[in-house]
Enzyme design. Structure first.
Site, PDB file in Angstrom:
ATOM      1  N   ASP A  32       0.141  -7.837   1.419  1.00 20.72           N
ATOM      2  CA  ASP A  32       0.482  -6.225   1.424  1.00 20.72           C
ATOM      3  C   ASP A  32       2.214  -6.268   1.628  1.00 20.72           C
ATOM      4  O   ASP A  32       2.666  -5.549   2.389  1.00 20.72           O
ATOM      5  CB  ASP A  32       0.138  -5.769   2.754  1.00 20.72           C
ATOM      6  CG  ASP A  32       0.319  -4.171   2.597  1.00 20.72           C
ATOM      7  OD1 ASP A  32       0.227  -3.709   1.611  1.00 20.72           O
ATOM      8  OD2 ASP A  32       0.413  -3.540   3.873  1.00 20.72           O
ATOM      9  N   HIS A  37       0.763  -1.279   0.196  1.00 22.30           N
ATOM     10  CA  HIS A  37       0.063  -0.139  -0.037  1.00 22.30           C
ATOM     11  C   HIS A  37       0.900   1.285   0.051  1.00 22.30           C
ATOM     12  O   HIS A  37       0.330   2.417   0.048  1.00 22.30           O
ATOM     13  CB  HIS A  37      -1.032   0.012   1.293  1.00 22.30           C
ATOM     14  CG  HIS A  37      -0.256   0.094   2.433  1.00 22.30           C
ATOM     15  ND1 HIS A  37      -0.225  -0.853   3.419  1.00 22.30           N
ATOM     16  CD2 HIS A  37       0.030   1.311   3.229  1.00 22.30           C
ATOM     17  CE1 HIS A  37       0.461  -0.499   4.427  1.00 22.30           C
ATOM     18  NE2 HIS A  37       0.399   0.861   4.550  1.00 22.30           N
ATOM     19  N   SER A  42       4.734   1.464   8.212  1.00 18.88           N
ATOM     20  CA  SER A  42       4.250   0.677   7.264  1.00 18.88           C
ATOM     21  C   SER A  42       5.577   0.170   6.339  1.00 18.88           C
ATOM     22  O   SER A  42       6.182   1.033   5.983  1.00 18.88           O
ATOM     23  CB  SER A  42       3.322   1.327   6.325  1.00 18.88           C
ATOM     24  OG  SER A  42       1.842   1.200   7.048  1.00 18.88           O
TER      25      SER A  42
END
Length: 389
Positions: A299, A246, A384
């Protein structure tokens, strides 16, 4: 926040001394005064509107504050903008001043970059306090792009020095000026939680190798995340780098800029409100990559950096484990850049669990759910893409 798993097959890279840093031509040669150089004034960006949009994005996705800059389109080359002059040496100098009111920093996207053998590009702040190494023919890539690190302040100078005989071979097209409204890499940026632990604190010593694999990244000139280098089974030091899916789309691979060794020089006490301010440097970086693989359900996003890893950066290729449906790990740590602050480390207590996204347990096994220990750090927006070890 979703992260990546790393475990084994690590590879250390040799250390070396930093080479001498070249300086811009305008700092060392007799040139026209800077006031004589053409100045490009960008349209005003609305920082408050951008932050409100970021908040709406967080409400909708649960992913917080990944954007730090607005992409402002331009269409110019050294032949259509800027100021040329001939130096006493016979070389040609081109400069352009770029100003964007209220910008904490500026970075630039060249969608066409082909530097000649004798040419070099510098970017630096108007006040001369912030600059980077020169970009040269060694930065020419098959994808033909160059994305730069941020230069602090609202006004930046672009400078090309080139032999006169090579002027016709220079290809340089500026497509984006990226206006930083948050302060990426600066003390005044919105800071991560005070419970986080600086990577230089003694508690992190068992992971001194692994921390050298980690970087904070910029993609598309305006978003940030974390990520890490990965070794491969050939042990040949190919510069594979993994982050979260992402955080980047495959067409954005050339825009990836990874900053290495971005950490504070001292171990600050937890709960101190990030005081004193961080003093990490963004001077060590790689720019540009090639897309290799991705998976939206788990992801992950894998690229290969398109330039070698410099020995002077003293980097490390982290290991990994591809055990299907991992269930339990003991004593996991996360090394990351929360809110893209200087590097931090977080520790779990007890066993992890197999999970999924959204963060359900047991989930589908695509994720590992960790439980950060009390007063042992956390992860947050900007973390992230970081690994757990």
């Amino acid at each position: 926040m979703r992260h990546l798993v790393a475990a084994c097959l690590a590879l250390a890279l040799p250390a070396a001394a930093h080479a001498g840093v070249a300086q811009p031509t305008a700092w060392t040669e007799r040139v026209q005064p800077i006031d004589a150089v053409e100045r490009l004034v960008m349209p005003a960006g609305d920082a408050e509107a951008a932050k409100a949009e970021d908040d709406r994005h967080y409400t909708q996705t649960g992913l917080k504050d990944q954007r730090y800059a607005l992409n402002l389109p331009v269409d110019l080359t050294p032949e259509t903008a800027g100021t040329w002059e001939r130096l006493d040496s016979g070389e040609l100098l081109w400069r352009l001043r770029v100003y964007s009111k209220g910008a904490r920093s500026l970075n630039f996207a060249f969608d066409q970059y082909r530097m000649t053998p004798g040419g070099r590009l510098f970017i630096y702040s108007l006040d001369g306090k912030h600059s980077y190494r020169p970009f040269t023919a060694e930065d020419n890539e098959d994808h033909g792009q160059l994305w730069t690190p941020p230069v602090f302040g609202p006004e930046t100078v672009l400078e090309v020095t080139i032999p006169e005989a090579e002027r016709g071979a220079l290809t340089l097209h500026l497509a984006l000026v990226n206006h930083d409204y948050r302060g990426f890499g600066q003390p005044g940026m919105e800071k991560s939680g005070a419970c986080n632990i600086d990577i230089v604190c003694p508690i992190s010593d068992p992971f001194n190798d692994q921390e050298r694999a980690n970087g904070v990244i910029s993609t598309g000139g305006g978003t940030f995340c974390s990520g890490s280098l990965l070794n491969n089974t050939a042990n040949d030091a190919r510069p594979f780098f993994m982050t979260a899916d992402h955080c980047i789309d495959p067409p954005e691979a050339p825009s990836l800029v990874v900053f290495w060794n971005y950490y504070n020089s001292t171990c600050r006490p937890q709960g101190g409100g990030n005081s004193p301010p961080g003093d990490g440097s963004l001077s060590q970086f790689n720019t540009g990559s090639i897309f290799r693989a991705e998976s939206t359900p788990s992801d992950f996003h894998l690229v290969e950096l398109d330039d070698p890893l410099l020995p002077a950066f003293n980097l490390y290729l982290g290991g990994w484990d591809r055990t299907p449906n991992p269930t339990q790990f003991l004593d996991v740590v996360g090394i990351h850049h929360p809110s893209t602050d200087e590097m931090r480390i977080s520790f779990t207590t007890g066993l992890t669990q197999s999970g999924g996204w959204p963060p359900t347990v047991p989930g589908d096994g695509s994720h590992v759910k960790v439980f950060w220990g009390p007063n042992l750090g956390v992860t947050e927006g900007g973390s992230s893409g970081s690994p757990i070890y």
